[in-house]
Design a protein around this motif. Structure first.
Motif, PDB file in Angstrom:
ATOM      1  N   LEU A   1       1.240  -1.142  -0.204  1.00 13.61           N
ATOM      2  CA  LEU A   1       0.247  -0.146  -0.034  1.00 13.61           C
ATOM      3  C   LEU A   1       1.018   0.876   0.109  1.00 13.61           C
ATOM      4  CD1 LEU A   1      -2.387  -1.039   2.515  1.00 13.61           C
ATOM      5  CD2 LEU A   1      -2.217  -0.983   0.479  1.00 13.61           C
ATOM      6  N   ARG A   2       0.528   1.708  -0.559  1.00 15.01           N
ATOM      7  CA  ARG A   2       1.185   3.738  -0.831  1.00 15.01           C
ATOM      8  C   ARG A   2       0.293   5.077   0.509  1.00 15.01           C
ATOM      9  NH1 ARG A   2       4.566   4.763  -6.061  1.00 15.01           N
ATOM     10  NH2 ARG A   2       3.700   7.141  -5.460  1.00 15.01           N
ATOM     11  N   VAL A   3       1.350   5.341   0.678  1.00 13.38           N
ATOM     12  CA  VAL A   3       0.556   6.179   1.662  1.00 13.38           C
ATOM     13  C   VAL A   3       1.533   7.157   2.190  1.00 13.38           C
ATOM     14  CG1 VAL A   3      -0.314   6.403   3.996  1.00 13.38           C
ATOM     15  CG2 VAL A   3       0.095   4.247   3.425  1.00 13.38           C
ATOM     16  N   ASP A   4       0.477   8.452   1.847  1.00 18.52           N
ATOM     17  CA  ASP A   4       1.151   9.543   1.608  1.00 18.52           C
ATOM     18  C   ASP A   4       0.603  10.659   3.249  1.00 18.52           C
ATOM     19  OD1 ASP A   4       1.711   9.411  -1.204  1.00 18.52           O
ATOM     20  OD2 ASP A   4      -0.245  10.532  -1.407  1.00 18.52           O
ATOM     21  N   CYS A   5       1.927  11.339   3.205  1.00 16.90           N
ATOM     22  CA  CYS A   5       1.988  12.092   4.148  1.00 16.90           C
ATOM     23  C   CYS A   5       1.413  13.231   4.439  1.00 16.90           C
ATOM     24  CB  CYS A   5       3.036  12.961   4.296  1.00 16.90           C
ATOM     25  SG  CYS A   5       2.913  13.860   5.765  1.00 16.90           S
TER      26      CYS A   5
END
Length: 60
Positions: free
Chosen positions: A36-40
């Motif tokens: 999973l790609r999680v952004d700030c």
């Protein structure tokens, strides 16, 4: 070796590493892991923030 100066202020929450890849533990059929790609949340994945004097307070 000297490092180039940064022209943009780095996000305080993520220190410029705005996106993280998190493995779920599940594997695809080819053996690779599901990530999973999680952004700030603070900088919305850019790694940079606006300086405080650019922000404008609205209201009383």
């Amino acid at each position: 070796m000297p490092q180039p100066a940064r022209n943009k202020p780095v996000c305080r929450d993520c220190d410029g590493f705005a996106t993280a890849a998190i493995t779920t533990g599940i594997r695809h059929r080819d053996g690779s892991r599901v990530t999973l790609r999680v952004d700030c949340r603070a900088c919305k994945g850019t790694g940079y923030t606006l300086p405080a004097n650019v922000l404008v307070q609205v209201g009383r």
